[in-house]
Motif scaffolding. Structure first.
Motif, PDB file in Angstrom:
ATOM      1  N   TYR A  29       8.418 -29.077  17.904  1.00 44.65           N
ATOM      2  CA  TYR A  29       9.017 -27.962  18.638  1.00 44.65           C
ATOM      3  C   TYR A  29       8.505 -28.008  20.064  1.00 44.65           C
ATOM      4  O   TYR A  29       7.373 -28.431  20.321  1.00 44.65           O
ATOM      5  CB  TYR A  29       8.711 -26.620  17.972  1.00 44.65           C
ATOM      6  N   ILE A  42       4.566 -30.944  13.629  1.00 43.71           N
ATOM      7  CA  ILE A  42       4.258 -30.366  12.331  1.00 43.71           C
ATOM      8  C   ILE A  42       4.405 -31.432  11.258  1.00 43.71           C
ATOM      9  O   ILE A  42       5.438 -32.090  11.160  1.00 43.71           O
ATOM     10  CB  ILE A  42       5.178 -29.169  12.037  1.00 43.71           C
ATOM     11  N   ILE A  65      -5.173 -29.997  15.750  1.00 44.01           N
ATOM     12  CA  ILE A  65      -5.319 -28.638  15.236  1.00 44.01           C
ATOM     13  C   ILE A  65      -6.234 -28.632  14.017  1.00 44.01           C
ATOM     14  O   ILE A  65      -7.057 -27.754  13.844  1.00 44.01           O
ATOM     15  CB  ILE A  65      -3.925 -28.067  14.862  1.00 44.01           C
ATOM     16  N   LEU A  66      -6.086 -29.645  13.202  1.00 46.14           N
ATOM     17  CA  LEU A  66      -6.884 -29.696  11.970  1.00 46.14           C
ATOM     18  C   LEU A  66      -8.141 -30.527  12.182  1.00 46.14           C
ATOM     19  O   LEU A  66      -8.227 -31.341  13.095  1.00 46.14           O
ATOM     20  CB  LEU A  66      -6.062 -30.330  10.847  1.00 46.14           C
ATOM     21  N   LYS A  78     -13.593 -23.831  -1.121  1.00 41.40           N
ATOM     22  CA  LYS A  78     -14.182 -22.703  -0.406  1.00 41.40           C
ATOM     23  C   LYS A  78     -15.645 -22.474  -0.745  1.00 41.40           C
ATOM     24  O   LYS A  78     -16.482 -22.217   0.100  1.00 41.40           O
ATOM     25  CB  LYS A  78     -13.402 -21.425  -0.733  1.00 41.40           C
TER      26      LYS A  78
ATOM     27  N   ILE D   2      -3.600 -21.974  23.516  1.00 42.00           N
ATOM     28  CA  ILE D   2      -3.155 -22.057  22.128  1.00 42.00           C
ATOM     29  C   ILE D   2      -4.255 -21.444  21.267  1.00 42.00           C
ATOM     30  O   ILE D   2      -5.433 -21.784  21.418  1.00 42.00           O
ATOM     31  CB  ILE D   2      -2.972 -23.532  21.687  1.00 42.00           C
ATOM     32  N   VAL D   4      -5.529 -21.226  17.503  1.00 41.76           N
ATOM     33  CA  VAL D   4      -5.348 -21.737  16.146  1.00 41.76           C
ATOM     34  C   VAL D   4      -5.997 -20.744  15.180  1.00 41.76           C
ATOM     35  O   VAL D   4      -7.149 -20.345  15.371  1.00 41.76           O
ATOM     36  CB  VAL D   4      -6.036 -23.124  15.978  1.00 41.76           C
ATOM     37  N   PRO D   7      -7.118 -20.604   8.084  1.00 40.40           N
ATOM     38  CA  PRO D   7      -6.086 -20.741   7.042  1.00 40.40           C
ATOM     39  C   PRO D   7      -5.814 -19.422   6.309  1.00 40.40           C
ATOM     40  O   PRO D   7      -4.699 -19.184   5.851  1.00 40.40           O
ATOM     41  CB  PRO D   7      -6.658 -21.798   6.094  1.00 40.40           C
ATOM     42  N   ASP D   8      -6.834 -18.530   6.256  1.00 37.90           N
ATOM     43  CA  ASP D   8      -6.631 -17.292   5.503  1.00 37.90           C
ATOM     44  C   ASP D   8      -6.317 -16.086   6.393  1.00 37.90           C
ATOM     45  O   ASP D   8      -6.416 -14.949   5.947  1.00 37.90           O
ATOM     46  CB  ASP D   8      -7.872 -17.021   4.637  1.00 37.90           C
ATOM     47  N   TYR D  29       4.155 -16.784  21.347  1.00 35.59           N
ATOM     48  CA  TYR D  29       5.081 -17.304  20.339  1.00 35.59           C
ATOM     49  C   TYR D  29       4.254 -17.794  19.171  1.00 35.59           C
ATOM     50  O   TYR D  29       3.120 -18.249  19.335  1.00 35.59           O
ATOM     51  CB  TYR D  29       5.973 -18.406  20.904  1.00 35.59           C
ATOM     52  N   SER D  31       3.811 -20.041  15.591  1.00 37.14           N
ATOM     53  CA  SER D  31       4.322 -21.244  14.945  1.00 37.14           C
ATOM     54  C   SER D  31       3.522 -21.467  13.671  1.00 37.14           C
ATOM     55  O   SER D  31       2.307 -21.639  13.709  1.00 37.14           O
ATOM     56  CB  SER D  31       4.173 -22.408  15.926  1.00 37.14           C
ATOM     57  N   LYS D  32       4.222 -21.417  12.540  1.00 35.06           N
ATOM     58  CA  LYS D  32       3.539 -21.568  11.259  1.00 35.06           C
ATOM     59  C   LYS D  32       3.766 -22.973  10.722  1.00 35.06           C
ATOM     60  O   LYS D  32       4.883 -23.325  10.350  1.00 35.06           O
ATOM     61  CB  LYS D  32       4.029 -20.531  10.258  1.00 35.06           C
ATOM     62  N   ALA D  33       2.702 -23.776  10.684  1.00 34.75           N
ATOM     63  CA  ALA D  33       2.817 -25.098  10.076  1.00 34.75           C
ATOM     64  C   ALA D  33       2.227 -25.013   8.676  1.00 34.75           C
ATOM     65  O   ALA D  33       1.809 -23.945   8.213  1.00 34.75           O
ATOM     66  CB  ALA D  33       2.079 -26.127  10.919  1.00 34.75           C
ATOM     67  N   GLU D  35      -0.553 -26.123   7.249  1.00 38.70           N
ATOM     68  CA  GLU D  35      -1.951 -25.799   7.024  1.00 38.70           C
ATOM     69  C   GLU D  35      -2.515 -24.752   7.974  1.00 38.70           C
ATOM     70  O   GLU D  35      -3.589 -24.211   7.740  1.00 38.70           O
ATOM     71  CB  GLU D  35      -2.795 -27.083   7.083  1.00 38.70           C
ATOM     72  N   ARG D  36      -1.821 -24.492   9.065  1.00 39.80           N
ATOM     73  CA  ARG D  36      -2.347 -23.550  10.037  1.00 39.80           C
ATOM     74  C   ARG D  36      -1.220 -22.834  10.745  1.00 39.80           C
ATOM     75  O   ARG D  36      -0.169 -23.419  11.008  1.00 39.80           O
ATOM     76  CB  ARG D  36      -3.160 -24.265  11.135  1.00 39.80           C
ATOM     77  N   ILE D  38      -0.363 -21.194  14.446  1.00 40.86           N
ATOM     78  CA  ILE D  38      -0.895 -21.169  15.800  1.00 40.86           C
ATOM     79  C   ILE D  38      -0.101 -20.191  16.647  1.00 40.86           C
ATOM     80  O   ILE D  38       1.074 -19.915  16.404  1.00 40.86           O
ATOM     81  CB  ILE D  38      -0.917 -22.558  16.466  1.00 40.86           C
ATOM     82  N   GLU D  60      -9.643 -19.345  14.582  1.00 43.44           N
ATOM     83  CA  GLU D  60     -10.500 -20.490  14.284  1.00 43.44           C
ATOM     84  C   GLU D  60     -10.911 -21.211  15.563  1.00 43.44           C
ATOM     85  O   GLU D  60     -12.029 -21.645  15.693  1.00 43.44           O
ATOM     86  CB  GLU D  60      -9.767 -21.489  13.375  1.00 43.44           C
TER      87      GLU D  60
END
Lengths: 339, 339, 339, 339
Positions: A29, A42, A65-66, A78, D2, D4, D7-8, D29, D31-33, D35-36, D38, D60
């Protein structure tokens, strides 16, 4: 993965980057802000890490990002891992202490030290049979003879053995005698060795490299885990710094930081971490206060005669005091030393 | 060796230290100044390095007088070593350039790049067949297939091969195909590997560890030399720093410093040393201007498709310019690129 | 001072060095060992430090015997200094805690935080009125207004004030309001500022520079002491490292090391030392366990609204827990928090 | 910017972050990927840098997109700045050399050295009148007397003067005598001093701090520029490292890196950068080969008698050779030394 473009990146360059990303299987995107355009990708980011995206024309910066590791991460699991190695637990409420001489120099000295550290509360006997020495002219260890003494001494007192593996060719030999295989700081990125201990499914004590970032440290652990071996204990053992008053800087903040990123237990090595006998007691106390899951300490009955690392070994009496103190500090944090 | 005593060291402590030193075969002399007593120890200092003298009661500081290495030092051999590897000279007036892709990714790409770097003046072809990768999920090299391509490509153009050995178990395989064995930065203190290449009597390209001091670097070379192999090329490839703008800091002052301490040739690796394609040309120029005996440079015909280190590879055309420039700079210093 | 000569140093060079040393008022002695000649120089070594002895022909290395500082050293004063600042003691058995917001942002927030940290046991209120900010566009502090609030808040609760002096032109203003003057890490080698606070005879909190060695840190303290001011508290606040997971590396081994070299009290700053709120509690615990004589901690009632350093501030409730924990750890070491 | 998310992170946390960002005037804006999630924030990012966004629940990591500096950046001004200081140009094709003694020790020595460096081609005379010395017991400079000699000597030969300002209270005095004001490495983040030289609109030579990142270095330059003074010359002068063979590591890759980020000219200081006389010639050559816009070199007619930094000064004859060499290297890069 976020790709930040140069202010002058044009349409053709943007399209080329998007094409590449999609060719790698990513959805993209585009977001155009006042000063910069950014492209989000993504998909399985780990697949992209390896690609030289920063060489694409128009790219200013690539922002992952990861985290680059997975199996050893908190995202993956966890709750903190508690290892149980033949009844000795490490992690969670359980603090494990490893102690013994730097090198196994002989049978008698080893039995004497083993008895003393056992009585003080250590349950894992450390000692080197193959020694990585900076100088080719220095004592290189007793080899298999040293391993035999280690096993014998540990068995006499009901202790476990931890000892270092330096060469993939020695793995079968080492596994005959040890309960935990140590990968030393100099081998933290000896990837072949990491894979071997990964395949061997033996508990591993992985020491942080002298100038390894915490991410690189966890990536080394990931090498082991990626072979199916999750019995990994991490060890902060001092990092290189500009100051030479201590041999290394024991980076105790690495303990809470690693615990925020990984589920693996982390211990501290105040002997190598400082290289100074007079710093071992305070830094052992500090490590436990910082949340370490254990300690590894060099103890020698006569440091001035030690064949290696005498400068950073403490006497058995000093180790008694150390154990007394860390037990109390552990208790204030509602934890206990495994005995 | 000079031993500086604590201000409050008493006669008994002094006598004990003197006894120890004489027991180790040293002659001693005592010198009492206003604020400190010092003891000099005369004899083979290398034998003392290994002793934990700092643990002796009353000792404040131990000061070595000699360098810890011998065979690789200027004390041992005054004039600079000029290696001659199958007709290609390195050292003295001779500058040698090694170039090629980071990894051997296939036969065609390798032949194309080999031809380009040969035409530009490189006479040693670099390329990895076994790759040390930070991530277990990254491309790990083609293995023996890669070695074969390297040999073939080098032979086609009359070049030498340099490639990395990561595991002592691979040494026979590697030696079948290469002219120079590279020991990578991560293995600079893999002492077993150093001994193996020492025994193999093959020319070795030894890369400086990420946070190795120059003394440690030379001690690693001493490991190789102590097995009877003096064909060692040292390589400055960047050290770890606090700044992340570049992957590493290329420590060019290491070149004159090493030359003041050792007779071995030293080359520079601007690709790993900076990790940025846009820094390779200026830093290659700078390395030659600082007195380097050679360069090792990663070249790729399409960095954005490279399977490793694309971010720090340059295009063949950029390599042409680099060679043109370093030839002129070498000439101003009355040296020349081997062709 | 020991001067090690090059292996090829001749008689004329040796005589020239001896003449220089004697001209500087030193007695010399010569010692010829197998591989090196060394010259000892007996006299006031500090006078020699400043001389470029290494430029003398024939000199290989100059080895100082004494530490470069004097008044702050253990040689000068054996027993640990215990400061008594208006009834609050620091050093020996006494641990002092300084807490408060990074910047004074207003009167109400300051009174609220002061009350909370006072109740938890802190007796010294910290807060910046003049802020050293990396960016010229960031909040630079309230100036004198901030100082007034600090004094008022501290007086309300019977606390002392510690605040930073950045510019010698501000010293009279700062002294009107504060009990302890802080010299920040960036100014550790602002020698003019050090002299001014030396002359002012006010208690000084001297922070370690970002990449200062311990010797340089103690030399900065010596600047203050050399003006007749011995009321100096040293503060370990993190050093620069290659890893960016934490803002800095809190070097806790500096605490026992400094205590082996100097009689001055040493505290730790886990807020700047790590730059991460989640590391402050474990590292505060660790600092006390390592023997620190105190802590300085940033506390904010709403870190996400803080105008500076919110990322490294903890909530008042977290500070309560921190104080509870460090009191217990202090007690296990037979020390106590001053209240 | 940005952001980030963890995850929870839940809906409430996400909404809270979005609210904060909008309250600061940013458009966001989401953006849902896989694993994360942002959040992108569009607006004047510099306004956000100062906010403790990482303390917001659910965050994070915060990733800035823009560089923190503006006026000194290439984004702001694409073409390289060429300073013209009374006819001497620095930048672009023009390389300027500053040379002279570390400290002005007297009139005669200064005139002698000035004449020698002028004849060799230097056009800017360096010399310290106020010296930042690590030890309070070391020579601190001649003060105004030294400034007078500098002006006189420079005027005799038609040179410019560069000298260091250490204290904002000295600025008027310094400005009476100098053409370029030097801000030393220890004062790179003495923000008050930076503002003063910014207001004074005098050309500034800004040295990189001992452990300053390139971004921090450019932020310090931004302080000066933000007061309306763009006549800034940056100087790489060595950074702190773990190796003590050289006083510092001269980071020559900083030159191309800075040039990729900023339009300001950059020079190198091989004297402080290495601290070793024998490294100055090779590193001066290397600096020019790396693209430096100038050099600053310490020259002394009798280094063994120098009152400061004799160890890193070269003789006038050696400076002649240095200038000869750098002129040739500059020419190969189509540049020239200003004369």
């Amino acid at each position: 993965m976020i790709i930040v473009l140069k202010p002058d990146a044009g349409e053709i360059e943007i399209q080329h980057i998007v094409d590449r990303l999609e060719q790698y299987g990513f959805k993209t995107y585009l977001s155009k802000a006042a000063e910069r355009t950014i492209i989000g990708a993504i998909g399985d980011e780990r697949a992209l890490r390896d690609k030289p995206l920063s060489t694409l024309p128009g790219v200013e910066k690539v922002v992952p990002i990861l985290k680059p590791f997975k199996l050893v991460s908190k995202d993956f699991k966890k709750e903190s891992t508690v290892l149980d190695i033949k009844g000795i637990k490490i992690g969670g409420k359980h603090i494990a202490v490893m102690a013994g001489p730097c090198s196994v120099e002989g049978r008698d000295m080893l039995f004497y030290i083993a008895e003393r550290v056992y009585r003080a509360g250590a349950r894992i006997l450390r000692g080197g049979a193959f020694k990585p020495r900076t100088s080719p002219y220095a004592f290189q260890g007793l080899g298999e003879e040293g391993l035999k003494y280690l096993r014998e001494a540990a068995d006499s007192f009901g202790m476990l053995v931890v000892t270092e593996l330096m060469d993939p060719r020695d793995i079968d030999l080492i596994l005959k005698y040890t309960d935990i295989v140590q990968i030393g700081a100099r081998n933290m990125q000896n990837f072949r060795l990491l894979k071997e201990v990964g395949k061997a499914k033996v508990p591993v004590l992985l020491k942080r490299g002298l100038s390894a970032t915490i991410k690189e440290f966890l990536m080394a652990a990931e090498y082991i885990a990626s072979e199916g071996n999750n019995d990994i204990i991490l060890c902060e053992r001092g990092i290189r710094s500009f100051d030479t008053e201590t041999r290394n800087i024991l980076d105790l903040s690495a303990i809470p930081v690693i615990k925020s990123m990984s589920h693996l237990p982390v211990i501290a090595d105040p002997s190598h971490g400082t290289g100074r006998a007079d710093c071992i007691l305070p830094m052992a106390q500090a490590a436990i206060a910082a949340g370490a899951d254990g300690l590894i300490v060099e103890v020698h009955h006569c440091p001035e005669e030690a064949l290696s690392d005498g400068d950073q070994s403490i006497l058995p009496d000093d180790f008694d005091l150390l154990m007394k103190r860390v037990k109390i500090i552990a208790a204030t944090l509602e934890r206990h030393i495994e005995e």
